[in-house]
Design a protein around this motif. Structure first.
Motif, PDB file in Angstrom:
ATOM      1  N   ARG A 249       2.154  50.412 -10.009  1.00 50.40           N
ATOM      2  CA  ARG A 249       1.441  50.225 -11.279  1.00 50.40           C
ATOM      3  C   ARG A 249       1.754  48.835 -11.840  1.00 50.40           C
ATOM      4  N   PRO A 250       1.316  47.789 -11.167  1.00 50.47           N
ATOM      5  CA  PRO A 250       1.635  46.434 -11.620  1.00 50.47           C
ATOM      6  C   PRO A 250       1.002  46.135 -12.983  1.00 50.47           C
ATOM      7  N   SER A 251       1.834  45.858 -13.956  1.00 51.70           N
ATOM      8  CA  SER A 251       1.386  45.482 -15.292  1.00 51.70           C
ATOM      9  C   SER A 251       2.563  44.849 -16.026  1.00 51.70           C
ATOM     10  N   PRO A 252       2.297  44.028 -17.033  1.00 56.14           N
ATOM     11  CA  PRO A 252       3.407  43.418 -17.786  1.00 56.14           C
ATOM     12  C   PRO A 252       4.333  44.457 -18.415  1.00 56.14           C
ATOM     13  N   GLU A 253       3.764  45.570 -18.911  1.00 63.58           N
ATOM     14  CA  GLU A 253       4.583  46.599 -19.560  1.00 63.58           C
ATOM     15  C   GLU A 253       5.506  47.288 -18.561  1.00 63.58           C
ATOM     16  N   VAL A 254       4.986  47.621 -17.391  1.00 61.58           N
ATOM     17  CA  VAL A 254       5.812  48.274 -16.368  1.00 61.58           C
ATOM     18  C   VAL A 254       6.906  47.323 -15.904  1.00 61.58           C
ATOM     19  N   ASN A 255       6.574  46.052 -15.713  1.00 58.18           N
ATOM     20  CA  ASN A 255       7.581  45.074 -15.303  1.00 58.18           C
ATOM     21  C   ASN A 255       8.675  44.944 -16.364  1.00 58.18           C
ATOM     22  N   ARG A 256       8.261  44.881 -17.633  1.00 55.22           N
ATOM     23  CA  ARG A 256       9.223  44.693 -18.716  1.00 55.22           C
ATOM     24  C   ARG A 256      10.172  45.881 -18.822  1.00 55.22           C
ATOM     25  N   TRP A 257       9.619  47.089 -18.846  1.00 52.15           N
ATOM     26  CA  TRP A 257      10.462  48.269 -19.023  1.00 52.15           C
ATOM     27  C   TRP A 257      11.240  48.606 -17.758  1.00 52.15           C
ATOM     28  N   GLY A 258      10.724  48.196 -16.605  1.00 48.19           N
ATOM     29  CA  GLY A 258      11.491  48.352 -15.373  1.00 48.19           C
ATOM     30  C   GLY A 258      12.734  47.476 -15.391  1.00 48.19           C
ATOM     31  N   THR A 259      12.576  46.254 -15.878  1.00 45.79           N
ATOM     32  CA  THR A 259      13.731  45.355 -15.999  1.00 45.79           C
ATOM     33  C   THR A 259      14.740  45.893 -17.008  1.00 45.79           C
ATOM     34  N   LEU A 260      14.238  46.383 -18.142  1.00 47.97           N
ATOM     35  CA  LEU A 260      15.129  46.932 -19.162  1.00 47.97           C
ATOM     36  C   LEU A 260      15.875  48.162 -18.649  1.00 47.97           C
ATOM     37  N   LEU A 261      15.217  48.952 -17.805  1.00 50.46           N
ATOM     38  CA  LEU A 261      15.894  50.113 -17.234  1.00 50.46           C
ATOM     39  C   LEU A 261      17.054  49.669 -16.352  1.00 50.46           C
ATOM     40  N   MET A 262      16.826  48.658 -15.537  1.00 54.58           N
ATOM     41  CA  MET A 262      17.912  48.169 -14.676  1.00 54.58           C
ATOM     42  C   MET A 262      19.077  47.637 -15.509  1.00 54.58           C
ATOM     43  N   VAL A 263      18.766  46.936 -16.592  1.00 55.07           N
ATOM     44  CA  VAL A 263      19.822  46.419 -17.467  1.00 55.07           C
ATOM     45  C   VAL A 263      20.591  47.560 -18.106  1.00 55.07           C
ATOM     46  N   SER A 264      19.870  48.570 -18.604  1.00 54.18           N
ATOM     47  CA  SER A 264      20.539  49.702 -19.262  1.00 54.18           C
ATOM     48  C   SER A 264      21.394  50.496 -18.281  1.00 54.18           C
ATOM     49  N   ILE A 265      20.938  50.606 -17.039  1.00 51.36           N
ATOM     50  CA  ILE A 265      21.740  51.281 -16.012  1.00 51.36           C
ATOM     51  C   ILE A 265      23.024  50.506 -15.758  1.00 51.36           C
ATOM     52  N   VAL A 300      11.972  57.064 -20.155  1.00 49.98           N
ATOM     53  CA  VAL A 300      10.764  57.731 -20.639  1.00 49.98           C
ATOM     54  C   VAL A 300       9.674  56.702 -20.933  1.00 49.98           C
ATOM     55  N   ARG A 301      10.057  55.596 -21.557  1.00 47.81           N
ATOM     56  CA  ARG A 301       9.060  54.557 -21.887  1.00 47.81           C
ATOM     57  C   ARG A 301       8.470  53.950 -20.622  1.00 47.81           C
ATOM     58  N   LEU A 302       9.321  53.662 -19.623  1.00 47.80           N
ATOM     59  CA  LEU A 302       8.812  53.148 -18.353  1.00 47.80           C
ATOM     60  C   LEU A 302       7.852  54.151 -17.719  1.00 47.80           C
ATOM     61  N   SER A 303       8.217  55.430 -17.757  1.00 53.75           N
ATOM     62  CA  SER A 303       7.360  56.471 -17.193  1.00 53.75           C
ATOM     63  C   SER A 303       6.015  56.505 -17.907  1.00 53.75           C
ATOM     64  N   TYR A 304       6.055  56.402 -19.219  1.00 51.02           N
ATOM     65  CA  TYR A 304       4.817  56.399 -20.005  1.00 51.02           C
ATOM     66  C   TYR A 304       3.936  55.202 -19.637  1.00 51.02           C
ATOM     67  N   GLU A 305       4.537  54.020 -19.559  1.00 56.53           N
ATOM     68  CA  GLU A 305       3.755  52.819 -19.245  1.00 56.53           C
ATOM     69  C   GLU A 305       3.161  52.910 -17.850  1.00 56.53           C
ATOM     70  N   ALA A 306       3.911  53.484 -16.904  1.00 57.28           N
ATOM     71  CA  ALA A 306       3.392  53.613 -15.546  1.00 57.28           C
ATOM     72  C   ALA A 306       2.244  54.609 -15.483  1.00 57.28           C
ATOM     73  N   LEU A 307       2.355  55.705 -16.214  1.00 56.46           N
ATOM     74  CA  LEU A 307       1.321  56.733 -16.173  1.00 56.46           C
ATOM     75  C   LEU A 307       0.067  56.334 -16.938  1.00 56.46           C
ATOM     76  N   THR A 308       0.181  55.428 -17.901  1.00 57.40           N
ATOM     77  CA  THR A 308      -0.994  54.952 -18.631  1.00 57.40           C
ATOM     78  C   THR A 308      -1.537  53.651 -18.058  1.00 57.40           C
ATOM     79  N   ALA A 309      -0.808  53.009 -17.155  1.00 56.87           N
ATOM     80  CA  ALA A 309      -1.274  51.750 -16.562  1.00 56.87           C
ATOM     81  C   ALA A 309      -2.532  51.970 -15.741  1.00 56.87           C
ATOM     82  N   LEU A 310      -2.632  53.114 -15.043  1.00 59.56           N
ATOM     83  CA  LEU A 310      -3.802  53.403 -14.224  1.00 59.56           C
ATOM     84  C   LEU A 310      -5.048  53.461 -15.085  1.00 59.56           C
ATOM     85  N   ARG A 311      -4.928  54.056 -16.267  1.00 59.20           N
ATOM     86  CA  ARG A 311      -6.060  54.150 -17.178  1.00 59.20           C
ATOM     87  C   ARG A 311      -6.455  52.760 -17.693  1.00 59.20           C
TER      88      ARG A 311
END
Length: 323
Positions: A249-265, A300-311
């Motif tokens: 799901r390539p999109s700026p939102e998915v990239n941003r929250w994916g990076t934030l997830l790695m940082v939080s982990i 959860v936010r990353l999941s949301y952005e990925a699931l709405t990116a297709l739309r």
């Protein structure tokens, strides 16, 4: 789906975001109640405190426990306010309505689980194995509540509703990631309880593990080692999931929250190592829980952005075709 721009409508997303932040604080205060052993501060009475509505001349533990009940009750009032605003300012079928109702149901469940702990005597110094299970369920419900509040705030802010159909592999990856994170939180609740009831052994963490499997060790001590082992597995999967979602799901939102997830982990793993090294002091347990809440919300936010990116991609494609 957008919010009506009435004055009341403007307040709905604000109240939703405020309720999310407030509930994180309530959760952290609940951890303070556990760490201080104040869970029995109101005796075995619930919802009353020592048999009365308002305790008179309370001891410190009673003040801590009673204040937690008051702040938890305020969460319920906030949830009712969200329901009222959502039904007042959004059209029938709006996702924000569902989010507010689900939030209130989860807050009720939160109170019932907490009440069961008190009535069953699973507080203070109780080493009953059932306490670990109930505490794990309590934290899972807490995380579901935070997730519900986050989605409610997004929907109230005019973000699109989730569509689970035709998501393909993405939905499976996200479902596994969320489920694994909830399982990790349940194991973490048991480990935190073990650290409270059974102070880690002097020496290295290996010494604590050896004692946890001694002939006199309890079930809670036996289970304490599961959380750090599961944390390694869950962290590796979530990092891999973030990378996979970026490709699917390539999109700026998915990239941003994916990076934030790695940082939080990374921060959470570091906090876990420090917590073990310092033998789980109270302030570090609260910090670890706060980072756990943040990591869950980012997931959860990353999941949301990925699931709405297709739309979003579909709508963009239609717009370009029409042009």
């Amino acid at each position: 789906m957008t919010m009506p721009r009435s004055r009341a409508g403007v307040w709905l997303p604000r109240l939703a975001w405020a309720a999310l932040a407030y509930n994180v604080l309530v959760i952290l205060w609940g951890a303070v109640v556990r760490i201080t052993g104040a869970g029995a501060g109101c005796g075995d009475h619930w919802p009353l405190c020592n048999g009365v509505v308002v305790p008179q001349s309370p001891a410190l533990h009673t003040v801590i426990e009673f204040s937690h009940r008051l702040t938890s009750g305020a969460s319920g009032m906030l949830a009712l306010g969200l329901i009222a605003l959502a039904f007042l300012t959004t059209p029938k079928g709006h996702a924000a309505r569902l989010g507010t109702v689900l939030t209130f149901v989860l807050i009720l469940a939160e109170g019932l689980v907490g009440g069961a702990q008190v009535l069953l005597g699973l507080t203070a110094k109780s080493t009953n194995p059932a306490r670990g299970f109930v505490q794990g369920v309590h934290l899972v419900n807490t995380f579901l509540l935070l997730g519900s509040l986050l989605l409610t705030a997004l929907w109230a802010s005019g973000r699109p509703v989730l569509r689970l159909r035709n998501q393909g592999r993405t939905l499976g990856l996200i479902g596994a990631g969320l489920g694994l994170t909830l399982l990790l939180s349940m194991a973490g609740a048991v480990t935190a309880l073990g650290d409270l009831l059974f102070v880690p052994a002097p020496g290295t963490p290996i010494d604590t593990v050896k004692r946890d499997f001694g002939t006199t060790a309890t079930l809670i001590e036996n289970l304490r080692v599961i959380h750090p082992m599961l944390a390694i597995l869950a962290s590796a999967y979530l990092v891999w999931m973030a990378g996979a979602l970026r490709r699917l799901r390539p999109s700026p939102e998915v990239n941003r929250w994916g990076t934030l997830l790695m940082v939080s982990i990374g921060l959470q793993v570091l906090a876990g190592v420090i917590n073990v090294g310092l033998k789980a002091p109270g302030w570090m347990q609260v910090t670890h829980l706060l980072l756990g809440c943040i990591m869950w919300l980012v997931t959860v936010r990353l999941s949301y952005e990925a699931l709405t990116a297709l739309r979003r991609v579909f709508l963009t494609g239609r717009a370009e075709a029409a042009a």
